[in-house]
Design a protein around this motif. Sequence first.
Motif, short mmCIF file in Angstrom:
data_model
loop_
_atom_site.label_atom_id
_atom_site.label_comp_id
_atom_site.label_asym_id
_atom_site.label_seq_id
_atom_site.Cartn_x
_atom_site.Cartn_y
_atom_site.Cartn_z
N SER A 1 1.06 -1.14 0.20
CA SER A 1 -0.03 0.00 -0.14
C SER A 1 0.73 1.38 0.16
CB SER A 1 -0.96 0.05 1.13
OG SER A 1 -0.19 -0.05 2.32
N GLY A 2 0.30 2.47 0.27
CA GLY A 2 0.96 3.72 0.05
C GLY A 2 1.40 4.07 -1.25
N VAL A 3 2.33 4.82 -1.40
CA VAL A 3 2.59 5.14 -2.75
C VAL A 3 2.70 4.00 -3.86
CG1 VAL A 3 4.60 6.23 -4.26
CG2 VAL A 3 4.38 6.70 -1.65
N CYS A 4 2.98 2.76 -3.45
CA CYS A 4 2.89 1.80 -4.51
C CYS A 4 1.10 1.52 -4.84
CB CYS A 4 3.28 0.29 -3.68
SG CYS A 4 5.05 0.36 -3.31
N ASP A 5 0.49 1.84 -4.24
CA ASP A 5 -0.92 1.76 -4.69
C ASP A 5 -1.34 0.16 -4.32
OD1 ASP A 5 -3.54 2.19 -5.47
OD2 ASP A 5 -2.85 2.43 -7.69
N THR A 6 -2.60 0.13 -3.52
CA THR A 6 -2.67 -1.16 -2.91
C THR A 6 -3.11 -2.04 -4.00
OG1 THR A 6 -3.46 -0.05 -0.69
CG2 THR A 6 -4.23 -2.23 -1.24
N VAL A 7 -2.67 -3.28 -3.82
CA VAL A 7 -2.98 -4.37 -4.88
C VAL A 7 -3.01 -5.76 -3.92
CG1 VAL A 7 -2.28 -5.89 -6.62
CG2 VAL A 7 -1.80 -3.61 -6.76
N LYS A 8 -4.28 -6.45 -3.80
CA LYS A 8 -4.36 -7.48 -2.91
C LYS A 8 -4.10 -8.71 -3.59
CE LYS A 8 -7.73 -5.09 0.11
NZ LYS A 8 -9.02 -5.16 0.81
N SER A 9 -4.01 -9.75 -3.13
CA SER A 9 -3.90 -11.27 -3.37
C SER A 9 -5.27 -11.62 -3.57
CB SER A 9 -3.00 -11.90 -2.56
OG SER A 9 -3.21 -13.40 -3.10
N GLY A 10 -5.43 -12.66 -4.48
CA GLY A 10 -6.94 -13.15 -4.60
C GLY A 10 -6.89 -14.69 -5.03
N SER A 11 -8.03 -15.29 -5.22
CA SER A 11 -8.13 -16.67 -5.42
C SER A 11 -7.49 -16.86 -6.93
CB SER A 11 -9.41 -17.05 -5.59
OG SER A 11 -10.16 -16.47 -6.31
N VAL A 12 -7.43 -16.02 -7.67
CA VAL A 12 -7.09 -16.29 -9.00
C VAL A 12 -5.31 -16.22 -9.08
CG1 VAL A 12 -6.71 -15.59 -11.53
CG2 VAL A 12 -9.02 -15.37 -10.11
N SER A 13 -4.78 -15.31 -8.47
CA SER A 13 -3.31 -15.15 -8.47
C SER A 13 -2.79 -16.25 -7.73
CB SER A 13 -2.87 -13.71 -7.87
OG SER A 13 -3.35 -13.39 -6.71
N GLU A 14 -3.47 -16.62 -6.46
CA GLU A 14 -2.88 -17.80 -5.58
C GLU A 14 -3.05 -18.96 -6.23
OE1 GLU A 14 -5.65 -17.41 -2.11
OE2 GLU A 14 -4.63 -15.26 -1.48
N SER A 15 -4.10 -19.31 -7.20
CA SER A 15 -3.89 -20.63 -8.00
C SER A 15 -2.91 -20.86 -8.60
CB SER A 15 -5.33 -20.51 -8.67
OG SER A 15 -5.21 -19.88 -9.79
N VAL A 16 -2.05 -19.74 -9.15
CA VAL A 16 -0.91 -19.95 -9.95
C VAL A 16 0.34 -20.76 -9.28
CG1 VAL A 16 0.83 -19.01 -11.44
CG2 VAL A 16 -1.76 -18.39 -11.41
N LYS A 17 0.74 -21.82 -9.56
CA LYS A 17 2.05 -22.32 -9.09
C LYS A 17 3.32 -22.01 -9.81
CE LYS A 17 -0.96 -24.40 -6.52
NZ LYS A 17 -0.96 -24.02 -5.00
N THR A 18 4.35 -21.76 -8.95
CA THR A 18 5.64 -21.29 -9.78
C THR A 18 6.71 -22.22 -9.57
OG1 THR A 18 6.77 -19.83 -8.04
CG2 THR A 18 4.92 -19.00 -9.72
N SER A 19 7.66 -22.39 -10.36
CA SER A 19 8.76 -23.06 -10.07
C SER A 19 10.18 -22.33 -10.84
CB SER A 19 8.80 -24.30 -10.81
OG SER A 19 8.49 -24.38 -12.22
#
Length: 319
Positions: free
Chosen positions: A39-57
């Motif tokens: 948040s703040g200067v960065c501008d708030t962006v929240k996690s959500g079910s869509v972004s959380e569903s992505v698995k990385t490697s």
Amino acid sequence: MPTKTFTRPIAAAAVLACAAATLAACGSSKDDASGKTYSGVCDTVKSGSVSESVKTSGDIGQPAATFDKPLKATGLERTIVKVGSGEKTEKGQNVNVAISVYLGTGKELGKAQTGTLPVGVSSSSLPKAFAAGAACLPVGSRAVVTDTAKDVYGSSLTGNSQIKATDSLVIVTDVVSVDKPLVPSKWTKDVPKVSIGKGGKPKVTLTSKTPSKNLELKVLKQGTGATVKSGDSVTLDYQGTSWDTGKIFDQSYGRSPATFTTDQVVKGFGAALVGQKVGTQLIVTMPPEDAYGAKGSGQQLSGQTLVFYIDIEKTKSAS
């Protein structure tokens, strides 16, 4: 114009078309306890079910992703997969990143493409989804950002693009390192002669056939106005001369003064502006690596040492 291209809609080649060179301004913002928002200067962006569903490697610097297809984004989400232990990105920095981008269908648009993003979410040249991937994160971090193509690129999408407005995007970003600010040294040897003609138009006369190999600057007239900060929007007049040809290749004189942020221009030009006061007139020489790159890099002025006369008229804070 001494400008450079930043992130643009991915046609066939690059996720970071130059992924050029200051991510989202961070200031004193902090991730919350869950590590899922900023948040703040960065501008708030929240996690959500869509972004959380992505698995990385993959190791940091080699991001890859898998997810159930089709993935359907409804808006901008960011999930922090890994929090690094390095320094946190700050306003005015250039951040080196590695990015992999996918369509929600699973189609890979670009894998582990590396580049430098400018820290400053106010830059209209950098879509918010790309800025969010590394904003306010320590070096060594990884984040997944999901969003609709329409939200990311808006009207920039064309019928020739492989991305449609109805598509969803998955952007995996690794924060690899932070570039130290480029600072010109004082120009004392073989400085071109500058005379001001009718209407304030400068005439720059090169005094040597051998250009400097370094980024060097000389203040011809010291201004007394506001100081230009990294990421600021600056209004100025300029004239660019190629040391290789001795000819003017571009200038604002005869047109209106130009306005752009310090991160929208080639890095030598931006470095010449930062720290200067409004009203300052200066001349700066920049080798190819601080201008349009080595010969053969695809830019019209690649491989050339450039000289810019700059007259700073106004600056506006990006924050």
